[in-house]
Design an enzyme around this catalytic site. Structure first.
Site, short mmCIF file in Angstrom:
data_model
loop_
_atom_site.label_atom_id
_atom_site.label_comp_id
_atom_site.label_asym_id
_atom_site.label_seq_id
_atom_site.Cartn_x
_atom_site.Cartn_y
_atom_site.Cartn_z
CD GLU A 53 -1.74 47.08 19.91
OE1 GLU A 53 -0.98 46.72 20.75
OE2 GLU A 53 -2.18 48.19 19.30
CG PHE A 115 2.84 57.79 11.26
CD1 PHE A 115 3.99 57.71 12.11
CD2 PHE A 115 1.52 57.79 11.62
CE1 PHE A 115 3.77 57.61 13.49
CE2 PHE A 115 1.50 57.63 13.20
CZ PHE A 115 2.54 57.54 13.92
CD GLN A 116 0.87 54.31 14.33
OE1 GLN A 116 -0.39 54.33 13.59
NE2 GLN A 116 1.24 54.34 15.40
CE LYS A 165 -7.49 56.43 8.40
NZ LYS A 165 -6.86 57.64 9.36
CG MET A 483 10.38 25.21 33.06
SD MET A 483 10.33 23.66 33.77
CE MET A 483 8.58 23.22 33.53
#
Ligand SMILES: Cc1ncc(C[n+]2csc(CCOP(=O)(O)OP(=O)(O)O)c2C)c(N)n1
Ligand SMILES: [Mg+2]
Lengths: 587, 170
Positions: A53, A115-116, A165, A483
């Site tokens: 993602e 969940f999630q 959802k 760097m």
């Protein structure tokens, strides 16, 4: 279609279509299944399936920055949303318009550690311009339309819409985008004419003026860059760009002094320090630019044009603030300049340019390519030469290679340069290049990369293969987090703590494993050949350019130093710079 | 930072949409950017428009106070803000409930002081009192300080609410 009930998911997709969205970067999961189902049933929006993602948000950033249109992201709840956080923070700091749709657990489960489940609006609040939790399908259309307005107007930025959802299944009526008149959010576009007149008179009477312009000019649209170029040429004054502003003024022009700031040019930083009138347009006096604040351009009057009132007087007090959109204000400035028949002080300007040419003759970006090892500066200047005149776009990762890219690549137009300036996110460049290539399928899109940064989002090579995006990765391989190594060398007694990249993959084989072409170049005499082969090979190519391991980026304004205390390549050898304790604590 | 280092206290009024998360946005802005909150009050004030009013007392240099206002203005649900300290005269009030325990001479003295401060006893038992006192922050502070040696065991303050004087609104 009016009055017809649709599901929340269909409403979201319809709203995106009506907002002109052509492509979404996303990754599915349980909480967005209804949205993916709605996507499946339509043909107007293309979905690019990323591999993580984080890549989706950077891809959307590249898409947005190269087109001027908002980038759209779709991810699932919980881990999908948290993976997106870095990209959102990146887009916030660089003012990139992003709409990020996140799935959420069903409304009745919110707060249950379901969940999630993650508190997405809570987590993303400080890294977005605004965010929404939509609790009913009937609010869906209005929220999406409003989100586009917020993301793209004023100072652009990322907006998250969290979609439980159950609301994606719920049915409601669709509302088309009306002209959004927000109750409280009304960014100022036109600048105050009185202040503009005052500014123009100050500009006209300057003896040692300089334009210092940034990403705001690019965000304002290509017209702003045209107007800036026009105005700067009318005045005959010098101009310098921030990292984010490169391309807003043609780099090949004589009035252009290059980039300013920590790794800016000698002439740009000295001119900033010594100027008597500073015209800051769409830049924000951040710490990479100013160096030590109490020594920053001590004798100048400052004009600051910015669309965000909170940028004004944040770090540096200014004399004439003008809030509004850059293009509008430049248009007014040019008008006033013409009607007042402004004539710069030719004699003073002549003297000022002489002083500047003196600094310029120091040739601060000079390097010598000798011996059997490729200098990164050489590789990049060859890349610049060999791609000149092509329809080219560059993205970068973060590190030395990024600064060299900013120094040695030349940008004649806006929207051709995508880099993570504010957040400095390693792993930005590859997905960003992917987003640019999606928007410009026939262009030459090059990610200037470092071997450490490349490892951060290398999985996106798989996405690049899937969609046959001919992205070129120009990897400057110094086997170090260069760097970090540079700072350790200069500030921490060359103790290279954890900055050497052990166990690097064979990048040629890695590219091949993904199905692309891998090339390697180790010989300075073969650099041109390798670059040409990279450009001419169809499809994705990774060119592993093996470069000098211990090269440093110069010029450098060390932390806590003033603009006129710059280190140059030829005076930095030997003992390290004098850096105060205070300076050491700065990033 | 180039600035005068003198620290000022300002009372800032903010009108916001009374919606989910708006207080978190305001408070998050203060904590995220390291600004002070001396007191904060919030309640719905407009039923029809569904607006809440937040009153924040904060401290900082003038440059920081200006930043705070600009940053607040940037929040999407913020309708308007006013710097009541800067914009001219305003009335500021705070209420405190002060619980005092004790009997005998101390209790008599507490009641006498309350009378002077126009604080009223809103709860009484044979060995305890709860006073309600209203006033500007100095008055409330002074009252609480006086009650301390007289058996004060618990204090609850509302924080400042404030309006501009005269007919002007924010
Ligand atoms: C996500 C992230 N982690 C850490 C850093 C700190 N950091 C800045 S530059 C850099 C090294 C980059 O190495 P490389 O990609 O090889 O580029 P080079 O400097 O060698 O050109 C690191 C670790 C960062 N900017 N981003
Ligand atoms: Mg490296």
């Amino acid at each position: 279609m009016a009055n017809q009930e649709m599901t929340g998911a269909e409403i979201v997709i319809q709203a995106l279509v009506d907002q002109g969205v052509e492509v979404i970067f996303g990754y599915p999961g349980g909480a967005v299944l209804p949205l993916y189902d709605a996507l499946f049933k339509q043909n107007s929006i293309r979905h690019i399936l990323v591999r993580q993602e984080g890549g989706a948000v950077h891809a959307a950033e590249g898409y947005a920055r190269s087109t001027g249109k908002p980038g759209v992201v779709l991810v699932t709840s919980g881990p999908g949303a948290t993976n997106a956080v870095t990209g959102l923070a990146d887009a916030l700091l660089d003012s990139i318009p992003i709409i990020c749709l996140t799935g959420q657990v069903a409304t009745h489960l919110i707060g249950n550690d379901a969940f999630q489940e993650a508190d997405t609006v809570g987590i993303t609040r400080p890294v977005t311009k605004h965010n929404y939790l939509v609790k009913s399908a009937k609010d869906m259309a209005r929220t999406v339309h409003e989100a586009f307005h917020v993301a793209t107007s004023g100072r652009p930025g990322p907006v998250v819409i969290d979609l439980p959802k159950d609301t994606q299944f719920e049915e409601a009526e669709y509302l088309p985008p009306a002209l959004v008149q927000h109750k409280s959010y009304k960014p100022q576009v036109k600048g105050d004419l009185k202040a503009i007149k005052e500014a123009v008179s100050l500009i006209a009477n300057a003896k040692k003026p300089i334009f210092y312009t940034g990403g705001g000019v690019i965000n304002s649209g290509p017209k702003a860059s045209d107007l800036l170029t026009k105005f700067v040429r009318m005045t005959g004054y010098p101009i310098t760009n921030t990292l984010m502003g490169l391309g807003s003024y043609p780099a090949s022009d004589r009035q252009f002094l290059g980039m300013l700031g920590m790794h800016g040019t000698y002439e740009a930083n000295h001119a900033m320090h010594d100027c008597d009138v500073m015209i800051c347009i769409g830049a924000r006096f951040d710490d990479r630019i100013t160096g030590r604040l109490d020594a920053f351009s001590p004798n100048s009057k400052k004009i600051h044009v910015d669309i965000d009132p909170s940028s004004i007087n944040k770090n540096v007090p200014v004399d004439i603030p003008i809030v509004g959109d850059v293009a509008h204000i430049l248009e007014d400035m040019i008008k006033v300049w013409k009607t007042d028949v402004c004539r710069p002080d030719a004699a003073a300007l002549e003297e000022w340019w002489q002083q500047i040419e003196g600094w310029r003759s120091r040739d601060c970006l000079k390097f010598t390519q000798s011996g059997p090892i490729i200098k990164p500066q050489y590789a990049l200047s060859r890349l610049n030469e060999l791609t000149k005149g092509k329809n080219r776009y560059f993205t970068t990762e973060v590190g030395q290679h990024q600064m060299w890219a900013a120094q040695y690549l030349q940008f004649e137009e806006p929207n051709r340069w995508m880099t993570s300036g504010g957040l400095g996110t390693m792993g930005y460049g590859l997905p960003s290049a992917m987003g640019v290539q999606v928007a410009h399928p026939d262009a030459l899109v090059i990610d200037v990369s470092g071997e450490a940064s490349a490892m951060m989002n290398i999985q996106e090579l798989s996405t690049i293969m899937q969609y046959r995006l001919p992205v070129k990765v120009f990897l400057l391989n110094n086997e170090y987090m260069g760097m970090v190594r540079q700072w350790q060398e200069l500030l921490h007694g060359s103790r290279y703590s954890e900055s050497y990249m052990e166990s690097l993959p064979d990048f040629v084989k890695l590219a091949e494993a993904f199905g692309g072409t891998g090339l390697r170049c180790t010989d300075p005499d073969k650099v041109d050949e390798a670059i040409i082969q990279m450009i001419e090979t169809d499809g994705p190519v990774l060119l592993d350019m093996v470069v000098d391991k211990e090269e440093n980026v110069f010029p450098m304004v060390p932390s806590g130093a003033a603009h006129n205390e710059m280190l140059l390549a030829d005076n930095a050898e030997g003992e390290g710079p004098e850096v105060s304790r205070e300076g050491m604590t700065l990033v | 930072m180039i600035e005068k280092t003198e620290i000022h206290r300002h009372t800032i009024a903010v009108l916001v949409d009374n919606e989910f998360g708006v207080l978190a946005r305001v408070v998050g802005l203060f904590s995220g950017r390291g600004y002070n909150i001396e007191s904060l009050t919030v309640a719905k004030v407009d039923e029809k428009e569904n607006l809440s009013r937040i009153t924040i007392v904060t401290t900082g240099t003038m440059m920081v106070i200006e930043q705070i206002k600009a940053q607040l203005n940037r929040l999407v649900p913020v309708h308007s803000i006013a710097d009541l300290t800067l914009d001219g005269p305003s009335v500021e009030r705070e209420m405190a409930l002060v619980k005092v325990e004790g009997t005998g001479e101390k209790r008599v003295e507490a009641l006498r002081m309350a009378d002077i401060f126009r604080a009223s006893a809103v709860d009484v038992t044979e060995s305890s009192l709860v006073f309600e006192v209203t006033g500007d922050r100095e008055k409330v502070k002074a009252f609480v300080a006086l009650m301390e040696p007289l058996g004060e065991v618990e204090v609850c303050r509302t924080g400042i609410v404030a309006l501009k004087r005269g007919h002007e609104t924010i």
